[in-house]
Design an enzyme around this catalytic site. Structure first.
Site, PDB file in Angstrom:
ATOM      1  N   GLY A   1       5.460   4.840  -2.976  1.00  0.00           N
ATOM      2  CA  GLY A   1       6.933   4.882  -3.430  1.00  0.00           C
ATOM      3  C   GLY A   1       7.758   3.563  -3.715  1.00  0.00           C
ATOM      4  O   GLY A   1       8.051   3.321  -4.602  1.00  0.00           O
TER       5      GLY A   1
ATOM      6  N   HIS B   1      19.349  -2.066  -3.010  1.00  0.00           N
ATOM      7  CA  HIS B   1      19.119  -3.279  -2.406  1.00  0.00           C
ATOM      8  C   HIS B   1      17.905  -4.030  -2.991  1.00  0.00           C
ATOM      9  O   HIS B   1      18.084  -5.190  -3.422  1.00  0.00           O
ATOM     10  CB  HIS B   1      18.806  -3.170  -0.640  1.00  0.00           C
TER      11      HIS B   1
ATOM     12  N   LYS C   1      19.446   5.492  -8.273  1.00  0.00           N
ATOM     13  CA  LYS C   1      19.079   4.570  -6.999  1.00  0.00           C
ATOM     14  C   LYS C   1      18.639   3.216  -7.549  1.00  0.00           C
ATOM     15  O   LYS C   1      19.128   2.334  -7.013  1.00  0.00           O
ATOM     16  CB  LYS C   1      18.252   5.298  -6.110  1.00  0.00           C
TER      17      LYS C   1
ATOM     18  N   GLY D   1      11.101   6.570   3.163  1.00  0.00           N
ATOM     19  CA  GLY D   1      11.500   5.873   4.215  1.00  0.00           C
ATOM     20  C   GLY D   1      12.756   6.338   4.888  1.00  0.00           C
ATOM     21  O   GLY D   1      12.988   7.715   5.090  1.00  0.00           O
TER      22      GLY D   1
ATOM     23  N   ASP E   1       9.841  -7.115   1.220  1.00  0.00           N
ATOM     24  CA  ASP E   1      10.278  -6.704   2.611  1.00  0.00           C
ATOM     25  C   ASP E   1      11.312  -6.332   2.919  1.00  0.00           C
ATOM     26  O   ASP E   1      12.386  -7.003   2.349  1.00  0.00           O
ATOM     27  CB  ASP E   1       9.756  -7.997   3.532  1.00  0.00           C
TER      28      ASP E   1
ATOM     29  N   ASP F   1      15.646   6.739   3.464  1.00  0.00           N
ATOM     30  CA  ASP F   1      16.499   7.073   2.371  1.00  0.00           C
ATOM     31  C   ASP F   1      17.398   8.474   2.673  1.00  0.00           C
ATOM     32  O   ASP F   1      18.669   8.443   2.330  1.00  0.00           O
ATOM     33  CB  ASP F   1      15.884   7.271   1.040  1.00  0.00           C
TER      34      ASP F   1
ATOM     35  N   HIS G   1       0.778  -1.310   0.004  1.00  0.00           N
ATOM     36  CA  HIS G   1      -0.005   0.036   0.000  1.00  0.00           C
ATOM     37  C   HIS G   1       0.850   1.145   0.019  1.00  0.00           C
ATOM     38  O   HIS G   1       0.505   2.371   0.085  1.00  0.00           O
ATOM     39  CB  HIS G   1      -0.893  -0.089   1.252  1.00  0.00           C
TER      40      HIS G   1
END
Length: 208
Positions: free
Chosen positions: A18, A194, A189, A167, A75, A169, A15
């Site tokens: 980004g 990751h 990025k 988040g 996740d 970042d 949800h």
């Protein structure tokens, strides 16, 4: 793993707008149409796992079962060496406001401040090494699944810098660079994160 995604629709079990943008951009070259769990009105299942892989599979399987469409869940989180790998799998939880901290929801600036405060308690010489981890889980409606893991190392900076990420970042500087994730062009990025590392492994197996 012999099953392959191919082109078509894929539910992204999130949800988070980004995160949906990042994943959609990474899958666009492969003809995959991404639908978010939020746009389909799917509930967010409780993330009761103690690892990134467990939580990613919980989300992917719930979305696949509810929608009848192959689903992909991510996740991910920030781990700080000096904090024994925390917040780790509880990265998002650290951003959740308590009743005395304002309206319900996630406050990432608060979360970044919490990490910085804990580092400050360890003194000025505390190492600032950190890494982002990402696990991608694909689940088919019949129960089959696959997992791909990625990571990028770096260090934390303070105060937060940049407006293009989400988040944590704004406080994460990738190894070998002097800009935070939130200061980098999104395409740059996407090429090194990751999530990109995990996606490279997914693409190699699913589209290679």
């Amino acid at each position: 793993m012999t099953r392959r995604l191919g082109s078509g629709s894929l539910v992204i079990a999130t949800h988070n707008a980004g995160k949906l943008r990042e994943i959609s951009a990474l899958l666009e070259p492969y003809g995959v149409k991404c639908l978010s769990a939020g746009s389909l009105g799917l509930p967010e299942p409780p993330e009761t796992g103690t690892t990134f892989a467990q939580n990613a599979l919980i989300k992917a399987r719930a979305a696949a079962e509810a929608s009848g469409i192959v689903s992909l869940a991510d996740d991910s989180g920030l781990s700080v060496a000096a904090l024994d790998g925390r917040p780790g799998v509880y990265t998002a939880d650290w951003a959740e406001r308590q009743w005395f901290e304002g309206p319900a929801g996630r406050d990432w600036y608060m979360a970044m401040g919490k990490v910085e405060g804990m580092l400050a308690e360890k003194g000025p010489d505390a190492p600032r090494d950190a890494w982002f981890s990402c696990v991608l889980a694909i689940a088919w409606p019949d129960g089959e699944s696959a997992v791909y893991e990625g990571r990028i190392d770096g260090a934390l900076t303070w105060p937060p810098r940049g407006t293009m990420g989400f988040g944590y970042d704004p406080v994460f500087v990738p190894a070998g660079m002097d800009q935070t994730f939130a200061e980098l062009d999104p395409a740059q990025k996407h090429a090194m994160s990751h999530r990109a590392d995990a996606f490279a492994k997914l693409v190699s197996e699913q589209f290679g």
